[in-house]
Motif scaffolding. Structure first.
Motif: not given
Length: 255
Positions: A41-46
């Motif tokens: 989720a964090g990498l996708l938002i990034t």
């Protein structure tokens, strides 16, 4: 598509800040969510935010020493921003613990899956209720917008831990405790009044077992108080979640 070393370094810096912020969110940052899901989720938002990041940081590739300093700065920036989100839920936890301790709910302690800390059943109920409200009012959407806005207001590598940030942390901590006490104050005052009444009863009628009488009475008052409190918390939580993004930006900007 070819990615340069400078672009990869920019992505790692952005991901460090984003993942640090999300660690303070009760849904994605909780121990109940698998690490792979939180990381994805964090990498996708990034990936969504990186095209909006100012390109000043994407010049020439940086040396390892200076780059590690920037990574540490972005980690600190994200942790401070995530701390603002965490204080909102910590205020609710403080209020729930005050009520639970006086009403007798703290006799049973469980590990809260949202915070990975021990708490009473009332504490878990309040946190689950507030997390549900957080998702219903699209608090997670506002948080993502605030993260993107944070990259514009505080570009990568420009954060400074100044006096304004320290003063903001003190204000947030004081506000967290004050909000928790204010939430619990009506029920706590009622339970204290019951304790005073039980003390007077014990003096006037010593043959009555006050302890066995007061414990179920305080539990009943606590349950009735929480039942009446939850609907009243809805507008309060809505305002708190709306102010979270603003407070997050104000704290990191106050250098």
């Amino acid at each position: 598509m070819i990615i340069s070393v400078a672009q990869f370094q920019l992505f790692v810096l952005s991901a460090t800040r984003t993942l640090a912020i999300l660690s303070g969110v009760p849904v994605l940052g909780s121990a109940a969510v698998p690490v792979r899901v939180r990381l994805a989720a964090g990498l996708l938002i990034t990936l969504v935010i990186v095209p909006l990041v100012p390109r000043a940081a994407a010049g020439e590739p940086m040396l390892l020493g200076g780059y590690l300093v920037l990574v540490a700065m972005e980690l600190l920036t994200g942790l401070l921003a995530g701390f603002v989100v965490r204080t909102t839920f910590a205020a609710l936890s403080i209020g729930a613990n005050l009520i639970g301790t006086l009403a007798g709910f703290s006799a049973a302690q469980f590990v809260n899956p949202l915070t990975n800390m021990q708490g009473s059943p009332l504490d878990q109920l309040i946190l689950l209720f507030s997390t549900t409200v957080f998702l219903i009012v699209n608090g997670h959407h506002q948080l993502i917008v605030a993260i993107a806005r944070l990259f514009e207001l505080v570009p990568l590598g420009t954060f400074i831990m100044g006096a304004g940030v320290k003063e903001g942390l003190v204000r947030l901590t004081l506000g967290m405790w004050l909000s928790g006490v204010q939430i619990a104050l009506p029920i706590v005052a009622t339970i204290l009044a019951v304790d005073v009444a039980m003390g007077l009863l014990a003096k006037t009628a010593p043959q009555i077992q006050v302890f066995f009488l007061s414990l179920p009475l305080k539990i009943a008052i606590g349950l009735l108080g929480v039942t009446a409190l939850l609907p009243l918390l809805l507008p309060v939580l809505h305002n708190m979640f709306n102010d979270t993004a603003r407070h997050m930006l104000e704290l990191v900007q106050a250098q």
